[in-house]
Design an enzyme around this catalytic site. Structure first.
Site, mmCIF file in Angstrom:
data_model
loop_
_atom_site.group_PDB
_atom_site.id
_atom_site.type_symbol
_atom_site.label_atom_id
_atom_site.label_comp_id
_atom_site.label_asym_id
_atom_site.label_seq_id
_atom_site.Cartn_x
_atom_site.Cartn_y
_atom_site.Cartn_z
ATOM 1 N N TRP A 93 1.062 -1.046 -0.406
ATOM 2 C CA TRP A 93 0.031 0.151 0.179
ATOM 3 C C TRP A 93 1.357 1.316 -0.165
ATOM 4 C CZ3 TRP A 93 -4.853 1.924 -0.788
ATOM 5 C CH2 TRP A 93 -4.299 2.631 -0.584
ATOM 6 N N ASP A 195 1.185 2.638 -20.679
ATOM 7 C CA ASP A 195 -0.707 2.937 -20.572
ATOM 8 C C ASP A 195 -0.502 4.110 -19.854
ATOM 9 O OD1 ASP A 195 -3.466 2.640 -20.354
ATOM 10 O OD2 ASP A 195 -3.473 1.018 -19.370
#
Length: 288
Positions: A93, A195
């Site tokens: 995280w 991307d």
């Protein structure tokens, strides 16, 4: 969903108590969660309908970006094994702590990533752009790679989906036949995120930019820059910092719409005809 997350973490090796599972919004392919256990914090993505190797390809792309050493990426802890009944990936995280210079650091880091070179265009293995297959392999010619593995492949998908009406198909075929007229074949193949829109990076601790959700391959660096301009979301600081490291070519403005065409075809195939008019505008710009 807590039960599913707990089972995934247990398989990974964290059997400590599950304290919190919070949905994370922003993606359109997978369910994503911020997960806290007694042992650690995690980012978990789950998809029951995606291709079985899509998360392994994501992990591979992150590792390739990590090896380049230009920008930070999250650490991958665990990926669903082959044959799992649903796909998942567990990463560290990364808390969001944007700073005033985060975008400038991203621009410099991207320019440095674009100095990580290869002898050929493409990649050894196929991967994904969003949830669509992205074929690769190695090519010595950038126009040929762009024609066969990028524009041509997406055109084929569009035709299969009924999103390539006759006038659009005719113009696209004409463009592909004449690609060398606009696309240079002398640029050094460099590593691309593949991307890079504004949702595929984040500012982590101390404002450090992190890249996420890659579709890595080696290509013309300005192919990547063209996509960053397609939907906006990047400030002038980002581009100025990039140019401080690597100036743009004198042909960039001429080729930018053509490079953006690939991503518009991807969006046409993912989301439908609302992207068709933008595709048609670019085709008319080049071939009338």
């Amino acid at each position: 969903m807590r039960h599913t997350v707990k089972a995934i973490l247990h398989e990974m090796g964290d059997s400590s108590s599950l304290i919190e599972v919070q949905p994370v919004h922003g993606g359109d392919i997978s369910q994503a969660f911020e997960v806290r256990t007694e042992q650690d914090y995690y980012f978990v993505k789950i998809n029951r309908n995606a291709a079985p190797d899509i998360f392994q390809k994501e992990a591979d792309g992150l590792q390739q970006l990590r090896q380049a050493g230009a920008l930070s990426v999250p650490q991958v802890y665990h990926v669903s094994p082959a044959g799992a009944d649903h796909g998942y990936i567990v990463m560290e995280w990364v808390p969001r702590e944007p700073a005033s210079d985060s975008e400038a650091r991203l621009g410099r880091g991207l320019a440095q990533l674009h100095q990580y070179t290869h002898t050929h265009y493409g990649l050894a293995e196929d991967n994904y752009i969003g949830k669509l297959p992205q074929p690769n392999g190695w090519q010595t010619s950038w126009p040929r790679f762009l024609r066969e593995k990028r524009l041509g492949y997406q055109a084929k998908l569009a035709e299969e989906k009924g999103r390539l009406p006759a006038p659009r198909k005719a113009r696209l075929e004409k463009l592909l036949d004449r690609l060398e007229q606009w696309v240079p074949d002398h640029q050094q193949p460099v590593m691309l995120h593949g991307d890079l829109w504004s949702g595929n990076w984040l500012a982590g601790p101390n404002g450090e930019p992190y890249l996420i959700d890659p579709a890595v391959f080696y290509g013309d660096r300005e192919f990547e820059l063209a996509f960053t301009e397609l939907f906006g979301g990047f400030s002038p600081r980002f581009y100025a910092a990039y140019r401080d490291v690597q100036p743009l070519s004198d042909y960039y403005e001429d080729v930018r719409p053509l490079y953006q065409l690939y991503y518009l075809l991807v969006h046409l195939n993912l989301f439908g005809e609302s992207y068709g008019p933008a595709v048609d505008r670019i085709l008319r710009h080049y071939v009338g």
